[in-house]
Structure formats: C-alpha cells, structure tokens
Design a protein around this motif. Structure first.
Motif, PDB file in Angstrom:
ATOM      1  N   ARG A 147      14.822   0.489  -4.727  1.00  0.00           N
ATOM      2  CA  ARG A 147      15.146   1.906  -4.838  1.00  0.00           C
ATOM      3  C   ARG A 147      14.144   2.602  -5.754  1.00  0.00           C
ATOM      4  O   ARG A 147      13.727   3.730  -5.488  1.00  0.00           O
ATOM      5  N   LYS A 148      13.750   1.928  -6.832  1.00  0.00           N
ATOM      6  CA  LYS A 148      12.778   2.542  -7.732  1.00  0.00           C
ATOM      7  C   LYS A 148      11.443   2.740  -7.018  1.00  0.00           C
ATOM      8  O   LYS A 148      10.775   3.760  -7.198  1.00  0.00           O
ATOM      9  N   LEU A 188       7.263  14.470  -2.230  1.00  0.00           N
ATOM     10  CA  LEU A 188       7.804  15.796  -2.523  1.00  0.00           C
ATOM     11  C   LEU A 188       6.864  16.634  -3.385  1.00  0.00           C
ATOM     12  O   LEU A 188       6.843  17.854  -3.279  1.00  0.00           O
ATOM     13  N   LYS A 189       6.073  15.970  -4.225  1.00  0.00           N
ATOM     14  CA  LYS A 189       5.108  16.717  -5.025  1.00  0.00           C
ATOM     15  C   LYS A 189       4.062  17.400  -4.142  1.00  0.00           C
ATOM     16  O   LYS A 189       3.468  18.397  -4.538  1.00  0.00           O
ATOM     17  N   ARG A 207       6.136   6.467   2.834  1.00  0.00           N
ATOM     18  CA  ARG A 207       4.747   6.181   2.475  1.00  0.00           C
ATOM     19  C   ARG A 207       3.790   6.644   3.571  1.00  0.00           C
ATOM     20  O   ARG A 207       2.720   7.184   3.297  1.00  0.00           O
ATOM     21  N   LYS A 208       4.183   6.441   4.824  1.00  0.00           N
ATOM     22  CA  LYS A 208       3.327   6.856   5.941  1.00  0.00           C
ATOM     23  C   LYS A 208       3.187   8.370   5.991  1.00  0.00           C
ATOM     24  O   LYS A 208       2.112   8.900   6.256  1.00  0.00           O
ATOM     25  N   ILE A 209       4.293   9.091   5.745  1.00  0.00           N
ATOM     26  CA  ILE A 209       4.224  10.555   5.729  1.00  0.00           C
ATOM     27  C   ILE A 209       3.347  11.027   4.577  1.00  0.00           C
ATOM     28  O   ILE A 209       2.513  11.923   4.725  1.00  0.00           O
ATOM     29  N   GLU A 251       7.751   6.685  -4.226  1.00  0.00           N
ATOM     30  CA  GLU A 251       7.142   7.204  -3.001  1.00  0.00           C
ATOM     31  C   GLU A 251       7.690   8.593  -2.678  1.00  0.00           C
ATOM     32  O   GLU A 251       6.952   9.490  -2.244  1.00  0.00           O
ATOM     33  N   ALA A 252       9.001   8.766  -2.885  1.00  0.00           N
ATOM     34  CA  ALA A 252       9.639  10.042  -2.569  1.00  0.00           C
ATOM     35  C   ALA A 252       9.119  11.164  -3.449  1.00  0.00           C
ATOM     36  O   ALA A 252       8.826  12.267  -2.972  1.00  0.00           O
TER      37      ALA A 252
END
Length: 427
Positions: A254-255, A265-266, A55-57, A260-261
């Motif tokens: 995990r969801k 990545l988008k 989330r921070k990235i 967030e992932a």
C-alpha cells in the motif's frame, strides 16, 4: 487521453482498494485468522494490480521505475557519500528512527505470534495454570513474566483479543517501513564488503552500527525487554518475520501504491481546471462531509491564488475602470492562464475593492444577452468559490504532500454538485 475520467476513476479505485484495510480488525482463533489472511491476500493482489496501472499512467509508457525505491536510492547515495567522508550525523538523523521502528515491530510481532499460538492452544484445552503451560510449550521466561499477570487479571480469551490487536499494530509498523529498511540495511551490508570502502568508510559504518538499531550500544538499553541477549539482528530475521504476516506485506504494498499515486496526482494538481472540475464532481459528498478532504482542496486553490492570480486580481480590483473594462482586463491578463480559475479566485476575495470589482463585473455581464455565457460562468465560479471558502491570507505550506489525502481519504462520489461543461481532454 481523458485525464479527468482517469483521475476520477483512479480516486474512486483507491477508496475501494483501502475501504476494508482501514477497518480491518483481527478476531481471535486460528480459523478466523486464516480467513482474514485469505482476504488480505486478495487485497494484496488488487493493490499490486492497481499499482502497476498507476505506474503506467504516470510514466506514459516510459521507464517504469518504482517511484518509492527511486527516492530511497537517491537518499542512500547522498548519505553513502557522507560515510566515505567519515561523517555519520546525517545517516543517524535519517535512519535511527527507521531502524528502531522496523526492528522493534518485527521482534514484537514475533513474540505476539508465539504467545497467541500457545494461548489459543490453552483456550482449547481449558488450561488453568498458564505459567506452567507456557514453560512446557517453550515460551521464554522473559515473555512469561511480561504477560502472565495481565492474562490472569482479565482472562485468557480477553487477553488473546488484546494480543491480536497488538500484533496488528506491529504488522502495520513493520509493513509501513520495511522496504526502505531492507534497501538501506542491505546497502550498508554491501558497502561493508565493498573493496572501495576505505578505512575511514569502515570506521563510519562501525560508528553508525553503534548508534542505530535496537541492539546498538545507544539503543539496546531502551529495548531490553525484547532484545534480551541478541548481539545482532540480521536482515534475514526481519525478512522472515515480514513474509510470515500477510498484513505487513499488504501495508508495504500500500505504501508503494501511495507513492505511485502521489506521483501521478502531482502531475494533475497544478492543472487548475482539472482540480476545479474534480472538486465540483466530488462536491457535496467530499466538501460537505469530509472536512479533511475539503481543507486539502482549499489549500490547493489557495496556493494557486497566491502564486498565480493574486497580482492579477489586485491589478483589476484597484484599477479605475468600469465593469466592462475590468472584465476585458481580467481576460487579457489571464490569456495565457486560466480565466475561469481566476474568476473562482476573484469571487473568493474578502477585501472591499475586490468584492466591489467582482460585483461590477457581474452587473455588466448580467445586463446583456450577448454576455449570458460569461454571466453563467461567473455564477458557477461564485458557487464553487462559496464551497471552497475565502482565500487564505498566507501561502499554504507543503501543498504537494496533501495530495496523499486523495489516496487514503474517505471521499466517495454520491452525486454531482452541479454540472461543469469543459473539455475533458485538457491535461
């Protein structure tokens, strides 16, 4: 910031984070379950830490909103407005399956847990008459009826193993949908108490209550084996069941992490250079061994071809220029884009004109030491083009959703396919 290293480390971290969740299997017995619960708690801690880092990235120090909850809030606000207008169709369509899945999974998990507890006790004392044993231990008659025949048929120990597997499935269904259910259920409860909810709004809520949830008029006959005489299912009931099962909590976290992932990545996947380099790095281990991941990458490259480079390639291919002039035209047309990415797409063409033009440009670049760098880049582009495969005839749909495959796929870096020298700081 070195975006490529961040992205690569991030992908590897996600694989390691999920490696033993996907293969997690319950083993019968209280001791084994306690040990597995401790492992899941450790997994939960790592997931939460990784989610916070992601989330921070993604936000780069800005407002650290939870992406999944942001989307849920936005959906709720849209449907809430419909309810004020007296319209429930959208709410029913969007939430019927959600309420059914969560409430059914929760009550099933509760029932499986009751049966497992008593059967474990029975196995330890070598019970022979389980029908009486269940009754003596407070198991409701309807549950005894559902389980007794199969238990006697395959034996208590084997049946216990089956119940653990069923419990795990219920945990996963509950965890996968719990956070959204919780938000919407509490939101509807709050709306019903809100002074701003007009008579039309209240009627909408009543109509919705009659249509969704496994104790609703429309659904209860489908789930009579678990709802029995329940008139309502309170959120506190679902919360209690959810919080009592570590795997359900892990799946819910995990969801959140996947959301967030995907959001992170988008930010990267439209960067052709970064995605090309990532594909090269994952190279043989991903493309050669994981067809799902390979197809995902191919669709990303195909989308870029159809939306960015197709017109340029057609223009160069069908021009009457010589090899040198074709190269210069390609460079000119891509000066504000990505020349190397265009070469990869060019090398992947099947058409006669494009293949001929590509060969002419390669012949030109190979005949002079001055063009040795260009020739090497064309060779690299061609090698990568072979790995990715020929371009699709149509624009792929929903490429963005395929990003999640990077998060939950099975790709691990084993070795580099070939080196690519680029500026890692490109973002």
């Amino acid at each position: 910031m070195n975006y490529f290293r961040i992205l690569l480390i991030f992908i590897l971290s996600t694989q390691l984070a999920f490696a033993d969740i996907c293969g997690y299997v319950f083993s019968p017995g209280p001791k084994a379950q306690a040990s597995q619960n401790l492992k899941l708690i450790g997994k939960l801690n790592r997931l939460e830490k990784l989610t916070n880092i992601t989330r921070k990235i993604r936000t780069k120090g800005g407002e650290e909103h939870v992406l999944m909850m942001k989307k849920i809030r936005e959906e709720f606000k849209v449907i809430e407005g419909q309810l004020f207008k007296g319209e429930v169709d959208l709410a029913i369509r969007n939430w019927r399956g959600l309420f059914r899945n969560v409430e059914k999974a929760a009550l099933e998990a509760e029932n499986y847990a009751k049966m497992i507890k008593v059967i474990n006790k029975g196995v330890r004392v070598n019970v022979r008459d389980y029908e009486k044993f269940f009754k003596d231990n407070g198991i409701p008659k309807y549950l005894v009826t559902q389980h007794i025949d199969e238990l006697y048929k395959i034996g208590a120990k084997d049946y216990l193993g089956r119940l653990y597997k069923n419990l795990r499935k219920s945990h996963r269904k509950l965890g996968n949908n719990y956070e959204k259910y919780k938000f919407i259920k509490s939101g509807l409860d709050d709306l019903a108490k809100n002074a701003n909810c007009t008579p039309l709004c209240k009627q909408s809520l009543k109509n919705l209550h009659d249509e969704i949830g496994i104790v609703s008029q429309a659904e209860r006959h489908l789930h009579q084996n678990i709802v029995q005489n329940r008139k309502v299912i309170h959120l506190k009931t679902i919360q209690k069941i959810f919080n009592s099962h570590p795997e359900a909590v892990v799946i819910a976290r995990r969801k959140e992490f996947i959301s967030e992932a995907v959001g992170l990545l988008k930010k990267f996947y439209n960067n052709a250079r970064l995605m090309r380099k990532l594909y090269v790095t994952l190279g043989n281990s991903a493309a050669g061994k994981n067809l799902r991941l390979s197809r995902m990458f191919k669709r990303i490259f195909d989308k870029r071809f159809h939306t960015v480079n197709k017109g340029i390639i057609d223009k160069v291919s069908h021009s009457n220029l010589k090899g040198k002039a074709k190269v210069e035209l390609l460079q000119a047309e891509t000066k504000d884009l990505d020349f190397n990415a265009a070469m990869v797409d060019f090398s992947r063409q099947n058409g006669h004109a494009s293949k001929k033009a590509w060969q002419e440009m390669k012949d030109y670049a190979s005949k002079s030491k001055k063009n040795s760098v260009l020739y090497k880049e064309m060779q690299k582009a061609e090698e990568l083009g072979i790995k990715i495969g020929k371009t699709s005839k149509r624009l792929p749909k929903d490429v963005g959703t395929l990003i999640s495959a990077l998060v939950v796929g099975a790709a691990f870096v084993s070795y580099f396919a070939f080196s690519v020298k680029e500026n890692d700081s490109e973002g």
